[in-house]
Design an enzyme around this catalytic site. Structure first.
Site, PDB file in Angstrom:
ATOM      1  N   TRP A  40      -3.790   1.593   2.351  1.00 49.99           N
ATOM      2  CA  TRP A  40      -2.926   1.811   3.536  1.00 49.99           C
ATOM      3  C   TRP A  40      -2.283   3.187   3.478  1.00 49.99           C
ATOM      4  CZ3 TRP A  40       2.275  -1.146   4.631  1.00 49.99           C
ATOM      5  CH2 TRP A  40       3.093  -1.159   3.500  1.00 49.99           C
ATOM      6  N   ASP A 175       5.041  -4.250  -3.064  1.00 51.71           N
ATOM      7  CA  ASP A 175       4.602  -4.856  -4.323  1.00 51.71           C
ATOM      8  C   ASP A 175       5.660  -5.640  -5.097  1.00 51.71           C
ATOM      9  OD1 ASP A 175       2.586  -3.215  -3.475  1.00 51.71           O
ATOM     10  OD2 ASP A 175       2.235  -2.283  -5.412  1.00 51.71           O
ATOM     11  N   TRP A 365      11.091  -1.514  -3.935  1.00 49.82           N
ATOM     12  CA  TRP A 365      10.960  -2.557  -2.915  1.00 49.82           C
ATOM     13  C   TRP A 365      12.079  -3.603  -2.932  1.00 49.82           C
ATOM     14  CZ3 TRP A 365       8.241  -1.283   1.043  1.00 49.82           C
ATOM     15  CH2 TRP A 365       7.079  -0.518   0.887  1.00 49.82           C
ATOM     16  N   GLU A 408       9.180   9.179  -2.496  1.00 51.90           N
ATOM     17  CA  GLU A 408       8.506   7.899  -2.251  1.00 51.90           C
ATOM     18  C   GLU A 408       9.459   6.917  -1.567  1.00 51.90           C
ATOM     19  OE1 GLU A 408       7.174   6.168  -5.900  1.00 51.90           O
ATOM     20  OE2 GLU A 408       6.028   4.576  -4.928  1.00 51.90           O
TER      21      GLU A 408
HETATM   22  C1  GLC Z   1       2.992   1.427  -4.638  1.00 45.71           C
HETATM   23  C2  GLC Z   1       3.381   0.766  -3.332  1.00 45.71           C
HETATM   24  C3  GLC Z   1       2.137   0.567  -2.473  1.00 45.71           C
HETATM   25  C4  GLC Z   1       1.407   1.893  -2.334  1.00 45.71           C
HETATM   26  C5  GLC Z   1       1.098   2.515  -3.696  1.00 45.71           C
HETATM   27  C6  GLC Z   1       0.523   3.920  -3.607  1.00 45.71           C
HETATM   28  O1  GLC Z   1       2.210   0.596  -5.418  1.00 45.71           O
HETATM   29  O2  GLC Z   1       4.024  -0.446  -3.547  1.00 45.71           O
HETATM   30  O3  GLC Z   1       2.488   0.076  -1.212  1.00 45.71           O
HETATM   31  O4  GLC Z   1       0.234   1.723  -1.609  1.00 45.71           O
HETATM   32  O5  GLC Z   1       2.283   2.608  -4.425  1.00 45.71           O
HETATM   33  O6  GLC Z   1       1.396   4.761  -2.928  1.00 45.71           O
END
Ligand code: GLC
Length: 446
Positions: A40, A175, A365, A408
């Protein structure tokens, strides 16, 4: 929030992040923490590349779909080239042993939220749509996105409910959300190995912001189970302790179905199958995931047969899907300005409501503000007639980035109540940069 005289971030800084994270065909989310291509992320990143180097937006999407499995599954990570600075890498996922995995590229065997159909539709409103190769590209990718959705509806919805389930918390995109705590609490970890020595994330960022070793044990325990079961979805649905109908995942799927319908019309693809998915998912989100008392949407735990009643930003997903009725949208908007704000000076939408016991303003998160969720909430509020609140969410997100930089995630507390530094996690983060560009340069509604 006070505005510094020289912003830490802006259009040229955002462009520089995307340039710096480009790896000859795809973009890494962040060079230090995430050295491969994520699913994503890649969709959001394409939206930023659309304004910097439009040709790269096409290359980004094409290289993501190079990892697609014969089943239609679009993996969460493509390991285009080796990098020892990440765990769990290809040696844990062992995709090369799975018959359905693509030849010549190692991938994970799980997926992430389905964003590509609405990303493709949004690209129509960017310079990408002026490229001579765009029409052929669209016709090439459309059937692949369709195959991904078909995989989800045939393999991830065993009861035919119109809601697909995720097999792993890493499929949710959110996550480390506290919504998964109850599911993991019910999981038997006795057979799971200890991976504390193998982790790389805690060497690269502050360990107190990251999941615990016990959580990682469960995460890898699930992956080891999938490998043992040969990534057979029927066996996984039968045996795995983690089966969750995630509200954000299903909302993005519904919204993506709507984009598939409109794109399919342009391309002359038949639409009955997609229209049926869309209808069923919209209805099921309201039937099963809405909690009238809380005035919020939650994910459903299929193993425990219960709603996971923790207020997270994923619960605003149905605004983006167009699933919420005007009355539901009003409740959500009221919740955003009440439970999701810890005080009058707080900004944006935190990933977990400060009113939750599990809220932690600096932990991955469990409280911080993520730009992609705020971008989705902005468009969702706008779509459901809450334009003023939408503009506030957007202005807050832009102010956070301009004040602190392309991080981030961000501490949602104002400086007066929190630490001195609100920018957290990885720096030079690609989707933050990409969505800054989309916020700043594309006023079209989605
Ligand atoms: C973390 C995030 C996830 C994302 C990944 C790479 O694992 O929780 O949503 O895709 O980082 O940025």
């Amino acid at each position: 929030m006070s505005t510094p005289s020289v912003p830490a971030f802006g259009l040229s800084a955002a462009r520089a992040i995307l340039r710096g994270n480009w790896r000859d065909g795809f973009t890494v989310p962040s060079p230090r923490l995430y050295p491969f291509q994520w699913n994503w992320d890649s969709g959001f990143i394409a939206l930023g590349l659309a304004y910097t180097e439009p040709g790269r937006a096409l290359a980004e999407i094409r290289s993501m779909f190079a990892g697609q499995w014969a089943t239609g599954l679009l993996p969460s990570i493509n390991f285009h080239r080796p990098d020892a600075n990440y765990f769990p890498g290809p040696e844990v996922w062992r995709s090369s042993e799975a018959a359905a995995a693509p030849a010549g590229i190692a991938t994970t065997g799980i997926t992430q939220p389905p964003v590509f159909a609405f990303v493709l539709e949004r690209l129509l409103t960017t310079p990408v749509a002026q490229l001579p190769e765009w029409p052929a590209f669209l016709a090439e990718i459309y059937p692949k996105v369709l195959a991904f959705h078909r995989y989800l509806y045939t393999k991830r919805d065993p009861e035919g409910e119109g809601l697909v389930y995720i097999q792993h918390n890493w499929e949710s995109g959110t996550d480390n959300s506290p919504a998964w705590d109850a599911v993991f609490a019910a999981m038997d970890l006795r057979g799971c190995r200890d991976v504390s020595q193998l982790r790389r994330d805690i060497r690269n960022v502050d360990a107190s912001h990251r999941p615990t070793h016990e959580q990682y044990k469960a995460y890898i325990g699930l992956v080891d189970l999938f490998v043992r079961l040969g990534y057979d979805d029927t066996a996984i649905a039968r045996e795995s302790p983690f089966l969750v109908q995630d509200v954000l995942f299903n909302s993005l799927l519904a919204r993506s179905n709507q984009s598939l319908l409109r794109l399919g019309d342009r391309l002359g693809f038949p639409s009955a199958e997609v229209a049926d998915w869309n209808r069923r998912t919209l209805a099921a989100i309201n039937r099963k995931l809405w909690d009238e008392e809380a005035g919020h949407y939650f994910s459903f735990d299929l193993r425990g047969q219960r709603l996971l009643r923790i207020r997270t930003s994923s619960g605003f997903g149905p605004l983006f899907a167009g699933a919420a009725s005007p009355a539901q949208a009003n409740r959500l908007a009221a919740g955003l300005t009440a439970e999701f704000r810890g005080g009058p000076d707080w900004s944006g939408c935190p990933s977990t409501a400060p009113s939750e016991a599990a809220f932690n303003p600096v932990k991955y998160w469990r409280g911080p503000i993520w730009i992609n969720l705020n971008w989705l909430i902005y468009h969702g509020l706008f779509r459901s007639g809450h334009g003023a609140l939408a503009e506030r969410v957007k202005a807050d997100a832009i102010a956070l980035m301009e004040r602190w930089g392309g991080f981030e995630y961000f501490d949602p507390r104002p400086v007066t109540a929190g630490g001195a530094d609100q920018g957290l996690g990885a720096d030079n983060f690609s989707w933050t940069a990409a969505l800054y560009l989309d916020f700043a340069l594309n006023a079209a509604p989605l």
